[in-house]
Design a protein around this motif. Structure first.
Motif, mmCIF file in Angstrom:
data_model
loop_
_atom_site.group_PDB
_atom_site.id
_atom_site.type_symbol
_atom_site.label_atom_id
_atom_site.label_comp_id
_atom_site.label_asym_id
_atom_site.label_seq_id
_atom_site.Cartn_x
_atom_site.Cartn_y
_atom_site.Cartn_z
ATOM 1 N N THR A 186 -4.256 6.710 7.915
ATOM 2 C CA THR A 186 -5.152 6.198 8.964
ATOM 3 C C THR A 186 -6.222 5.259 8.401
ATOM 4 N N PHE A 187 -6.876 5.705 7.341
ATOM 5 C CA PHE A 187 -7.959 4.898 6.772
ATOM 6 C C PHE A 187 -7.439 3.536 6.298
ATOM 7 N N LEU A 188 -6.330 3.550 5.575
ATOM 8 C CA LEU A 188 -5.815 2.285 5.029
ATOM 9 C C LEU A 188 -5.314 1.348 6.119
ATOM 10 N N ASN A 189 -4.748 1.899 7.178
ATOM 11 C CA ASN A 189 -4.317 1.020 8.271
ATOM 12 C C ASN A 189 -5.508 0.297 8.879
ATOM 13 N N ASN A 234 -3.197 16.519 1.217
ATOM 14 C CA ASN A 234 -2.756 15.135 0.979
ATOM 15 C C ASN A 234 -3.273 14.099 1.976
ATOM 16 N N TRP A 235 -4.477 14.229 2.411
ATOM 17 C CA TRP A 235 -5.144 13.282 3.321
ATOM 18 C C TRP A 235 -4.577 13.320 4.737
ATOM 19 N N ASN A 236 -3.648 14.224 4.989
ATOM 20 C CA ASN A 236 -2.799 14.121 6.164
ATOM 21 C C ASN A 236 -3.168 15.129 7.251
ATOM 22 N N PHE A 266 -7.019 -1.873 -4.849
ATOM 23 C CA PHE A 266 -8.024 -1.353 -3.915
ATOM 24 C C PHE A 266 -7.746 0.097 -3.536
ATOM 25 N N ASN A 267 -8.819 0.809 -3.269
ATOM 26 C CA ASN A 267 -8.827 2.195 -2.762
ATOM 27 C C ASN A 267 -8.268 3.258 -3.702
ATOM 28 N N ARG A 268 -7.225 2.969 -4.447
ATOM 29 C CA ARG A 268 -6.687 3.941 -5.404
ATOM 30 C C ARG A 268 -6.924 3.324 -6.780
ATOM 31 N N ILE A 319 -14.916 12.736 5.885
ATOM 32 C CA ILE A 319 -15.361 11.520 5.178
ATOM 33 C C ILE A 319 -14.448 10.390 5.653
ATOM 34 N N ASP A 320 -14.981 9.223 5.897
ATOM 35 C CA ASP A 320 -14.284 7.971 6.259
ATOM 36 C C ASP A 320 -14.956 7.261 7.428
ATOM 37 N N GLY A 321 -15.199 8.019 8.533
ATOM 38 C CA GLY A 321 -15.676 7.316 9.728
ATOM 39 C C GLY A 321 -14.594 6.418 10.300
ATOM 40 N N GLY A 332 -4.925 14.304 -8.140
ATOM 41 C CA GLY A 332 -4.862 13.115 -8.990
ATOM 42 C C GLY A 332 -5.510 11.879 -8.373
ATOM 43 N N HIS A 333 -5.885 11.939 -7.120
ATOM 44 C CA HIS A 333 -6.581 10.806 -6.483
ATOM 45 C C HIS A 333 -8.054 10.884 -6.876
ATOM 46 N N GLN A 334 -8.647 9.751 -7.221
ATOM 47 C CA GLN A 334 -10.047 9.790 -7.700
ATOM 48 C C GLN A 334 -11.006 10.345 -6.653
ATOM 49 N N ASP A 335 -10.628 10.254 -5.366
ATOM 50 C CA ASP A 335 -11.552 10.698 -4.323
ATOM 51 C C ASP A 335 -11.440 12.184 -3.989
ATOM 52 N N ALA A 336 -10.405 12.876 -4.468
ATOM 53 C CA ALA A 336 -10.208 14.256 -4.028
ATOM 54 C C ALA A 336 -11.154 15.233 -4.734
ATOM 55 N N TYR A 358 0.831 -1.216 0.000
ATOM 56 C CA TYR A 358 0.000 0.000 0.000
ATOM 57 C C TYR A 358 0.858 1.256 0.000
ATOM 58 N N TYR A 359 0.231 2.354 -0.433
ATOM 59 C CA TYR A 359 1.040 3.525 -0.812
ATOM 60 C C TYR A 359 1.790 4.152 0.351
ATOM 61 N N ASN A 360 1.223 4.089 1.581
ATOM 62 C CA ASN A 360 1.907 4.763 2.680
ATOM 63 C C ASN A 360 1.378 4.308 4.023
HETATM 64 C C1 BGC Z 1 -9.754 7.892 2.051
HETATM 65 C C2 BGC Z 1 -8.618 8.661 2.673
HETATM 66 C C3 BGC Z 1 -7.321 7.949 2.345
HETATM 67 C C4 BGC Z 1 -7.166 7.739 0.857
HETATM 68 C C5 BGC Z 1 -5.908 6.968 0.546
HETATM 69 C C6 BGC Z 1 -9.517 7.727 0.579
HETATM 70 O O1 BGC Z 1 -10.534 6.956 0.030
HETATM 71 O O2 BGC Z 1 -10.950 8.595 2.262
HETATM 72 O O3 BGC Z 1 -8.746 8.781 4.046
HETATM 73 O O4 BGC Z 1 -6.249 8.739 2.822
HETATM 74 O O5 BGC Z 1 -8.285 7.064 0.354
HETATM 75 O O6 BGC Z 1 -5.807 6.586 -0.783
#
Ligand code: BGC
Ligand code: CA
Length: 342
Positions: A46-49, A217-219, A125-127, A272-274, A186-190, A40-42
């Protein structure tokens, strides 16, 4: 005579189908060792962990007598090159299925080539890789969520808050002055989350005035830093903070905590995330609301899919879009229902 012949050939066909499926069964037994390699990218995300903790549990839960599962997780530390090397290493170590959270979602070709050469399927997944890349090979999948839906829900929550409490418009000018804290460019969710949240607010009849957009940067720490600058610039003009994820909303709250704010000068915060920390902030009313990014559902889909692609069993229990995509729905969270998520 002819009828007899036809009958005989039908019976022969049935028998061979049965034999074949019996062989197939034998074969799946033999390969019912699921060695999952994850990168995974990093590891500071928090969310990915949380998602990966769930994934470990879900995979363990599928472990049965004739099914053995193992998982190896690597942190790509923000480098696509490192991630490519990790994929090679995981395949060499005997992983027979990969779960990849791309560092650069536009650059999966090397990883796809490696996987294809070794016939190791990939669950991204996720990205989300771009659609053409997922078409490069038939054993590529994606598990995630629709960004648009999370943006709409965040906008709905914000609209509800604004329309139900006129003090949100603190300077009483009929408009809501807002700032956005955005995830990685560049992230699909941003961008999609931001656009949909803002559009939904407008469509609900809320007059908006954008003060600023900042990428954090999600941080959490970066968001705190950006927010400190924004508070310096706009003082008490900010009435609403829309953050693309919980960590950035929490960073914004951290920034206010460092100033000597009064309760009545605080803007409304939405994430967003919970995540666990996000839910706690909703519970304590520091954050007005968040949108649940179903990490458990995503982890479960990844675990089931990992087993299914290797054993050949259970594919039919998964709901695909376009045969390769599994998207889990988001849900709205406020103080009223946060307990259901804790
Ligand atoms: C989550 C972020 C997370 C990011 C990582 C998003 O879907 O909402 O919390 O940092 O994915 O790729
Ligand atoms: Ca106002």
């Amino acid at each position: 005579m002819r009828i007899k012949k036809v009958l005989a050939s039908v019976m022969a066909a049935c028998l061979s189908v049965q034999l074949l499926s019996a062989c197939g069964k034998e074969e799946t037994r033999i390969s019912d060792k699921i060695h999952v390699g994850v990168t995974y990218y990093n590891q500071s995300d928090t969310f990915l962990n949380q998602l990966l903790d769930s994934f470990r549990e879900q995979l363990k839960a599928l472990d049965q007598e004739d099914l053995e599962t193992t998982v190896t997780i690597r942190d790509a530390a923000g480098s696509q090159r490192t991630q490519n090397d990790q994929v090679k290493e995981l395949i060499d170590a005997g992983c027979n299925v990969l779960c990849v959270n791309l560092v650069d979602r536009a650059d999966p070709s090397e990883i796809i080539d490696l996987a294809r050469e070794n016939d190791v399927p990939i669950i991204f997944f996720n990205r989300e890789p771009v659609a053409e890349d997922l078409l490069q090979w038939e054993r590529l999948y994606y598990v995630g969520a629709h960004a648009e839906q999370s943006g709409v829900m965040q906008g709905e929550l914000a609209a509800e808050a604004v329309l139900s409490d006129e003090t949100t418009d603190r300077n009483g000018d009929g408009k809501i002055q807002y700032v956005v804290l955005e995830g990685e460019a560049g992230h699909q969710d941003a961008i999609i989350r931001t656009e949909n949240a803002v559009d939904t607010l407008k469509n609900s009849g809320v007059e908006l005035e954008k003060l600023s957009y900042q990428i954090a940067n999600w941080n959490r720490a970066q968001a705190q830093n950006r927010m400190e600058q924004l508070i310096g610039q706009y003082q008490d003009q900010i009435e609403l903070v829309l953050a693309n994820n919980d960590d950035m909303a929490l960073g914004a709250i951290d920034a206010y905590k460092k100033t000597d704010y009064t309760e009545s000068s605080l803007p409304l915060f939405l994430g967003i995330d919970g995540t666990d920390v996000g839910l706690q902030a909703v519970l304590s009313s520091e954050m007005w609301g968040t949108v649940y990014n179903d990490e458990e559902g995503q982890a479960e889909a990844m675990a089931k899919l990992a087993v299914a692609v290797i054993s050949g069993e259970g594919m039919e229990d998964l709901s695909f879009e376009n045969e390769k995509y599994i998207y889990l729905p988001y849900s709205r969270i406020t103080r009223d229902n946060v307990e259901d998520f804790l």
